[in-house]
Design a protein around this motif. Structure first.
Motif, mmCIF file in Angstrom:
data_model
loop_
_atom_site.group_PDB
_atom_site.id
_atom_site.type_symbol
_atom_site.label_atom_id
_atom_site.label_comp_id
_atom_site.label_asym_id
_atom_site.label_seq_id
_atom_site.Cartn_x
_atom_site.Cartn_y
_atom_site.Cartn_z
ATOM 1 N N PRO A 251 2.563 10.193 0.372
ATOM 2 C CA PRO A 251 3.109 11.025 1.456
ATOM 3 C C PRO A 251 3.631 12.383 0.980
ATOM 4 N N MET A 252 3.837 12.526 -0.326
ATOM 5 C CA MET A 252 4.398 13.763 -0.858
ATOM 6 C C MET A 252 3.345 14.828 -1.140
ATOM 7 N N ALA A 253 2.120 14.404 -1.377
ATOM 8 C CA ALA A 253 1.056 15.329 -1.771
ATOM 9 C C ALA A 253 0.635 16.232 -0.616
ATOM 10 N N ASN A 254 -0.169 17.250 -0.955
ATOM 11 C CA ASN A 254 -0.715 18.154 0.053
ATOM 12 C C ASN A 254 0.397 18.830 0.863
ATOM 13 N N ASN A 255 1.401 19.323 0.119
ATOM 14 C CA ASN A 255 2.527 20.034 0.745
ATOM 15 C C ASN A 255 3.248 19.191 1.793
ATOM 16 N N GLY A 256 3.423 17.910 1.477
ATOM 17 C CA GLY A 256 4.146 17.017 2.366
ATOM 18 C C GLY A 256 3.322 16.445 3.499
ATOM 19 N N LYS A 257 2.024 16.824 3.588
ATOM 20 C CA LYS A 257 1.155 16.295 4.648
ATOM 21 C C LYS A 257 0.558 14.945 4.252
ATOM 22 N N GLY A 258 0.610 14.650 2.959
ATOM 23 C CA GLY A 258 0.058 13.404 2.463
ATOM 24 C C GLY A 258 -1.388 13.563 2.029
ATOM 25 N N ALA A 259 -1.813 12.724 1.110
ATOM 26 C CA ALA A 259 -3.192 12.764 0.619
ATOM 27 C C ALA A 259 -3.605 11.379 0.139
ATOM 28 N N ASN A 260 -4.901 11.106 0.271
ATOM 29 C CA ASN A 260 -5.453 9.795 -0.083
ATOM 30 C C ASN A 260 -6.291 9.851 -1.342
ATOM 31 N N TRP A 261 -6.552 8.677 -1.901
ATOM 32 C CA TRP A 261 -7.521 8.538 -2.994
ATOM 33 C C TRP A 261 -7.996 7.095 -3.045
ATOM 34 N N LEU A 262 -9.093 6.870 -3.743
ATOM 35 C CA LEU A 262 -9.663 5.538 -3.931
ATOM 36 C C LEU A 262 -9.412 5.092 -5.365
ATOM 37 N N SER A 263 -9.172 3.799 -5.541
ATOM 38 C CA SER A 263 -8.887 3.286 -6.876
ATOM 39 C C SER A 263 -9.458 1.889 -7.051
ATOM 40 N N LYS A 264 -9.872 1.573 -8.265
ATOM 41 C CA LYS A 264 -10.313 0.214 -8.586
ATOM 42 C C LYS A 264 -9.123 -0.671 -8.943
ATOM 43 N N GLU A 265 -7.937 -0.074 -9.026
ATOM 44 C CA GLU A 265 -6.727 -0.800 -9.391
ATOM 45 C C GLU A 265 -5.748 -0.807 -8.231
ATOM 46 N N GLU A 266 -5.146 -1.939 -7.978
ATOM 47 C CA GLU A 266 -4.160 -2.019 -6.900
ATOM 48 C C GLU A 266 -2.863 -1.312 -7.292
ATOM 49 N N THR A 267 -2.567 -1.291 -8.595
ATOM 50 C CA THR A 267 -1.378 -0.593 -9.085
ATOM 51 C C THR A 267 -1.506 0.905 -8.816
ATOM 52 N N ILE A 268 -0.475 1.486 -8.268
ATOM 53 C CA ILE A 268 -0.512 2.910 -7.928
ATOM 54 C C ILE A 268 -0.461 3.767 -9.190
ATOM 55 N N LYS A 269 -1.467 4.634 -9.338
ATOM 56 C CA LYS A 269 -1.475 5.662 -10.380
ATOM 57 C C LYS A 269 -1.891 6.955 -9.688
ATOM 58 N N ASN A 270 -0.909 7.770 -9.377
ATOM 59 C CA ASN A 270 -1.073 8.916 -8.482
ATOM 60 C C ASN A 270 -1.832 10.069 -9.148
ATOM 61 N N PRO A 271 -3.018 10.435 -8.606
ATOM 62 C CA PRO A 271 -3.801 11.531 -9.193
ATOM 63 C C PRO A 271 -3.303 12.915 -8.781
ATOM 64 N N TYR A 272 -2.356 12.971 -7.830
ATOM 65 C CA TYR A 272 -1.881 14.266 -7.351
ATOM 66 C C TYR A 272 -0.652 14.767 -8.126
ATOM 67 N N TYR A 273 0.066 13.852 -8.758
ATOM 68 C CA TYR A 273 1.260 14.237 -9.513
ATOM 69 C C TYR A 273 1.248 13.761 -10.966
ATOM 70 N N GLY A 274 0.351 12.820 -11.272
ATOM 71 C CA GLY A 274 0.279 12.332 -12.641
ATOM 72 C C GLY A 274 1.590 11.738 -13.097
ATOM 73 N N SER A 275 2.027 12.079 -14.311
ATOM 74 C CA SER A 275 3.227 11.493 -14.905
ATOM 75 C C SER A 275 4.503 11.885 -14.164
ATOM 76 N N LYS A 276 4.463 12.962 -13.383
ATOM 77 C CA LYS A 276 5.657 13.411 -12.662
ATOM 78 C C LYS A 276 6.098 12.382 -11.620
ATOM 79 N N MET A 277 5.135 11.830 -10.894
ATOM 80 C CA MET A 277 5.433 10.782 -9.905
ATOM 81 C C MET A 277 4.274 9.781 -9.931
ATOM 82 N N LEU A 278 4.093 9.132 -11.050
ATOM 83 C CA LEU A 278 2.923 8.298 -11.286
ATOM 84 C C LEU A 278 2.787 7.175 -10.271
ATOM 85 N N ASN A 279 3.898 6.591 -9.852
ATOM 86 C CA ASN A 279 3.835 5.419 -8.967
ATOM 87 C C ASN A 279 4.167 5.731 -7.521
ATOM 88 N N CYS A 280 4.108 7.014 -7.152
ATOM 89 C CA CYS A 280 4.385 7.399 -5.770
ATOM 90 C C CYS A 280 3.166 7.110 -4.899
#
Length: 289
Positions: A251-280
């Protein structure tokens, strides 16, 4: 006399323009096909839908319903062009427009349709062609067992993993691989519903992938990764996945508008913030057979 000369000059200019446009098409192949329609508005839509600069040029005659097509045989195919036209509402003898798309055409454009099953491509023909090809080699049999879009999906996941690490160099390289994978997709191997969606989103997928490939700046890459993810999600949710794929949302990505991604892992690893907010983020959909 002047009027006659003007008309003659106009004809020459139009002819030269068509020839010059054709001359720009590399690896040119020409076809004559029948496409159903009624009027000048149909002509405009058919030609606008089919014509792609330097790749495809089509000229449709509303009187004869015949279209002359010139296209780059290494970039596209007759079937791909006709499917794109079908998605715009116009039948050919090979592919039919979806019922709702045809119904939404202006009244003057609603041509008389033949008595046949509407909005369903000839899957039997495609299956027979596939089976015929498979008889020639065991290698083709193995290829048919593999999801035709698997290389596309794999390249996408590689971009996602690179962005999780904020690695713009790798993301750029993997985006180039994604473009190559998309260009190598054999359209005839896709199931009808997957194919129709693939044709709708393909240009957007390529545009976003090209932007990501053309820069090493992870922030700019992330701007296009959101729309890339949305387009690929539309395809992937119709393509049967042996291993679950997770559609996730921050919900934080895209200037607060939110952004999606696809993953093979259920564990959240955020591609929009990386290590800054890895599990957001959270999983909003799970794709599986």
């Amino acid at each position: 006399m002047k009027k006659s000369i003007s008309k003659g000059l106009l004809t020459i200019i139009v002819s030269l323009t068509f020839v010059l446009c054709n001359a720009q098409i590399k690896n040119e192949k020409k076809e004559i096909v029948k496409i159903y329609g009624n009027c000048g508005m149909c002509k405009s839509t058919i030609e606008k839908t089919a014509n792609v600069k330097n790749h495809v040029l089509i000229n449709w005659n509303k009187e004869t319903k015949m279209a002359s097509i010139s296209y780059d045989s290494l970039k596209t195919s007759k079937d791909e062009i006709l499917k794109r036209i079908a998605l715009a509402g116009y039948d050919s003898d090979t592919f039919l427009a979806p019922n709702d798309t045809y119904s939404s055409l202006p009244g003057c454009c609603q041509y008389e349709r033949a008595e046949k099953t509407i909005a369903k491509m000839d899957e039997t023909k495609i299956q027979m062609e596939t089976e015929d090809h498979s008889m020639h080699s065991e290698k083709m049999n193995k290829t048919q067992e593999k999801n035709p879009l698997s290389e596309v999906f794999n390249a996408y996941f590689a971009i996602k993993d690179a962005l999780v690490k904020t690695d713009g160099n790798t993301a750029s390289a993997k985006a180039s691989e994604l473009i190559s994978a998309m260009n190598e997709v054999r359209m005839e191997t896709l199931k009808m519903d997957v194919h129709m969606v693939w044709m709708k989103v393909l240009e957007n997928l390529k545009e976003d992938a090209e932007h990501i490939a053309d820069t090493k700046d992870a922030s700019h890459q992330r701007d296009h990764f959101n729309s890339l993810s949305k387009s690929l999600y539309e395809v992937m949710k119709l393509s049967k996945q042996k291993i679950p794929t997770y559609y996730q949302f921050c919900p934080m990505a895209n200037n607060g508008k939110g952004a999606n991604w696809l993953s093979k892992e259920e564990t959240i690893k955020n591609p929009y913030y990386g290590s800054k907010m890895l599990n957001c983020g959270k999983t909003v959909d799970t794709l599986k057979e």
